[in-house]
Design a protein around this motif. Structure first.
Motif, short mmCIF file in Angstrom:
data_model
loop_
_atom_site.label_atom_id
_atom_site.label_comp_id
_atom_site.label_asym_id
_atom_site.label_seq_id
_atom_site.Cartn_x
_atom_site.Cartn_y
_atom_site.Cartn_z
N SER A 286 0.83 -1.20 0.00
CA SER A 286 0.00 0.00 0.00
C SER A 286 0.87 1.25 0.00
N ASN A 287 0.66 2.10 -1.00
CA ASN A 287 1.30 3.43 -1.08
C ASN A 287 2.82 3.37 -0.88
N ILE A 298 3.92 6.31 -6.81
CA ILE A 298 3.27 5.77 -5.61
C ILE A 298 2.48 4.54 -6.06
N VAL A 299 2.84 3.37 -5.53
CA VAL A 299 2.27 2.11 -6.01
C VAL A 299 1.53 1.39 -4.88
N SER A 300 0.34 0.92 -5.20
CA SER A 300 -0.42 0.05 -4.31
C SER A 300 -0.79 -1.21 -5.08
N ILE A 301 -0.57 -2.38 -4.46
CA ILE A 301 -0.79 -3.65 -5.15
C ILE A 301 -1.64 -4.56 -4.28
N LYS A 302 -2.70 -5.10 -4.85
CA LYS A 302 -3.59 -6.03 -4.14
C LYS A 302 -3.63 -7.36 -4.88
N ASP A 319 1.67 9.08 -10.50
CA ASP A 319 2.91 9.82 -10.73
C ASP A 319 3.03 10.91 -9.67
N GLN A 320 4.05 10.81 -8.84
CA GLN A 320 4.27 11.78 -7.78
C GLN A 320 5.56 12.60 -7.98
#
Length: 541
Positions: A286-287, A298-302, A319-320
């Motif tokens: 998460s984040n 910023i990557v979140s993976i489920k 994109d941050q």
């Protein structure tokens, strides 16, 4: 409109059958056309080769040589040539003496008479063989002429041998019949294959018709592309299950030099970067901040579960990074606008001056003023356009020169510089951005110096196929311990929100497998040099 309505009423099975059959038909027809052309060409070559071989044999026969040499009109040559015609299936063999009188011919009534086209036969009277396609007694045909030589090496006559066009056409038809038979068989097989494919496709799509499939796909696309984040879902074997347009944009921003997706599978590098840890630990992320080619994400993976087992994983990416700040710093938009505005004011003032002098009748002063302007043009603009043939590069340097001049900095272009006209592609655009960063840095480096001068050397090495740019300033130089840090992202001695320019230059140069180098001595200034490979493959370059 009628055709579209008719097509829309077709079922998936009928439409698939029609399209496949049409594709097979077009492919077969195209192949048949090419093969037809080849057969005609090959058949014509074989006809010419056969005529040449038979003609040479006839010309070397002792009976023919003897009869032609003696100008005899006996039946020996006629009987011999008729036998050859019967055995070889050629339409005519005409033996001529040096006076172009026929000694043989399929039509006996013309034996002893002059050849019908003496000019055509005369081409072989000097010992040269040749082909022709002319109208003769028997009709239009392809003919071969070969000289007859006696034992002394003297030319004593000519042999003309050939086919009438009707015979050639029949031979071509016989050679092409197989093609048309194959075309018919191919269409029949294509029809069977189309019907089988349509049935299988109908089963695979659970009986859905095209309109239903299109509606569901459109709904799916609208939903996933409406999300502001980039989305990608993959299976454990790297197969891509789903991705949206925003994900593709993120990959483009990250400046991947190779494809990130091949044949529906995510490449190993991207899969390892995003999903490897999730599948190994079976824990979601998460984040998390990751950096890809200087782009902060910023990557979140489920994880996705189906019946209690891991089916895949879905990642959302935002994109941050501060790319907008970097682009503003590279492009220097505001500076260029100010430079253009200043040039406009300068030009208008010059026009007003000329107009005022004309109204006052000071024509000599007008002439002198124009000469001064011309000299100034040649010094500032003419030199650049003579050396730099690329309009984009020349315009860039002129704009930069005016900008630096207004700020009290002299941009001196090395007299050895040369740059050909090149197409304004992505590489040249990135190279100009890099050069702009180095010139801006050089301008700031000489801001506190007594001698505010920036020297530029620019060229394209034809032999090495590389663009070279070298920028030298008269600033205070860079401390030795800082030289290794100046290309680090965010590192700067000029305050906050700086330190992105040189990092971007290095990223651009590395992207094109080039090199960037810096040499600096305290009190003597710095020299930055970049080299970028470039092959001028475009004819417009």
């Amino acid at each position: 409109m009628i055709e579209r309505k008719w097509l829309s009423r077709l079922s998936l099975k009928k439409m698939t059958t029609l399209l496949v059959l049409l594709s097979v038909f077009v492919s077969l027809v195209a192949s048949a056309a090419l093969l037809h052309r080849y057969v005609i060409q090959r058949e014509n070559e074989m006809v010419k080769e056969k005529l040449k071989d038979i003609g040479r044999v006839v010309a070397k026969d002792p009976r023919v040589i003897s009869e032609v040499s003696s100008d005899s009109f006996s039946s020996i040559v006629q009987d011999y040539t008729m036998d050859v015609m019967k055995n070889t299936k050629v339409n005519f063999i005409v033996v001529l003496n040096n006076q172009f009188i026929r000694l043989s011919h399929p039509d006996k009534s013309v034996i002893g008479k002059p050849f019908s086209n003496i000019e055509d036969a005369r081409k072989s009277s000097n010992g040269v063989e040749h082909y022709s396609r002319e109208q003769g007694i028997l009709g239009e045909g392809t003919r071969f002429f070969t000289p007859i030589w006696n034992e002394k090496g003297e030319q004593v006559g000519i042999v003309c041998i050939g086919y009438v066009q009707e015979t050639i056409n029949q031979e071509l038809w016989n050679a092409q019949k197989t093609i048309y038979i194959g075309l018919g068989v191919g269409l029949f097989v294509g029809l069977l294959g189309a019907l089988y494919l349509a049935n299988q496709l109908k089963k695979t799509l659970l009986g859905l018709e095209p309109k239903q499939i299109a509606a569901r796909m459109k709904e799916r696309e609208i939903i996933k592309d409406s999300v502001s984040e980039g989305i990608i879902a993959v299976a454990p074997d790297q197969k891509v299950l789903l991705y949206n347009h925003n994900f593709s944009e993120v990959m483009e921003k990250a400046k991947f030099t190779e494809e990130y997706m091949q044949d529906g599978y995510l490449t190993k590098d991207i899969f390892s970067l995003l999903f490897k840890e999730v599948f190994e630990t079976e824990e979601s992320i998460s984040n998390r901040v990751i950096v890809v080619n200087q782009l902060e994400l910023i990557v979140s993976i489920k994880l996705i579960y189906v019946k209690g087992k891991i089916y895949g994983a879905v990642a959302t990416i935002r994109d941050q990074s501060d790319m907008l700040q970097l682009i503003r710093e590279l492009s220097g938009t505001e500076q260029y606008v100010d430079s253009i505005r200043a040039q406009n004011h300068k030009f208008m003032n010059q026009l007003h001056t000329i107009l005022g002098l004309i109204e006052l009748g000071k024509y000599e002063d007008v002439t002198h003023f124009i000469r001064v302007l011309n000299a100034d043009y040649r010094h500032e603009i003419g030199f650049v356009t003579d050396k730099i043939k690329s309009p984009a590069v020349a315009g860039f340097l002129l704009g930069k020169s005016s900008e630096l001049k207004e700020q009290g900095v002299e941009l001196k272009i090395d007299s050895d510089s040369q740059f050909p006209n090149m197409t304004m592609g992505e590489l040249l655009h990135d190279f100009l951005l890099s050069m702009g960063v180095l010139l801006d840095n050089a301008k700031e480096a000489v801001a506190l110096s007594v001698k505010k001068q920036v020297r530029l050397f620019l060229c394209y090495d034809e032999d090495e196929e590389v663009i070279i740019c070298e920028i030298q300033d008269t600033g205070e130089g860079i401390e030795e311990e800082l030289l290794e840090k100046i290309f680090e992202r965010g590192f700067s001695t000029k305050g906050e929100k700086r330190g992105y320019g040189l990092d971007a230059v290095q990223s651009i140069v590395n992207r094109y497998h080039g090199m960037v180098d810096v040499q600096s001595k305290l009190g003597k200034g710095s020299i930055f040099r970049i080299e970028v490979p470039y092959k001028r493959g475009n004819s417009n370059d």
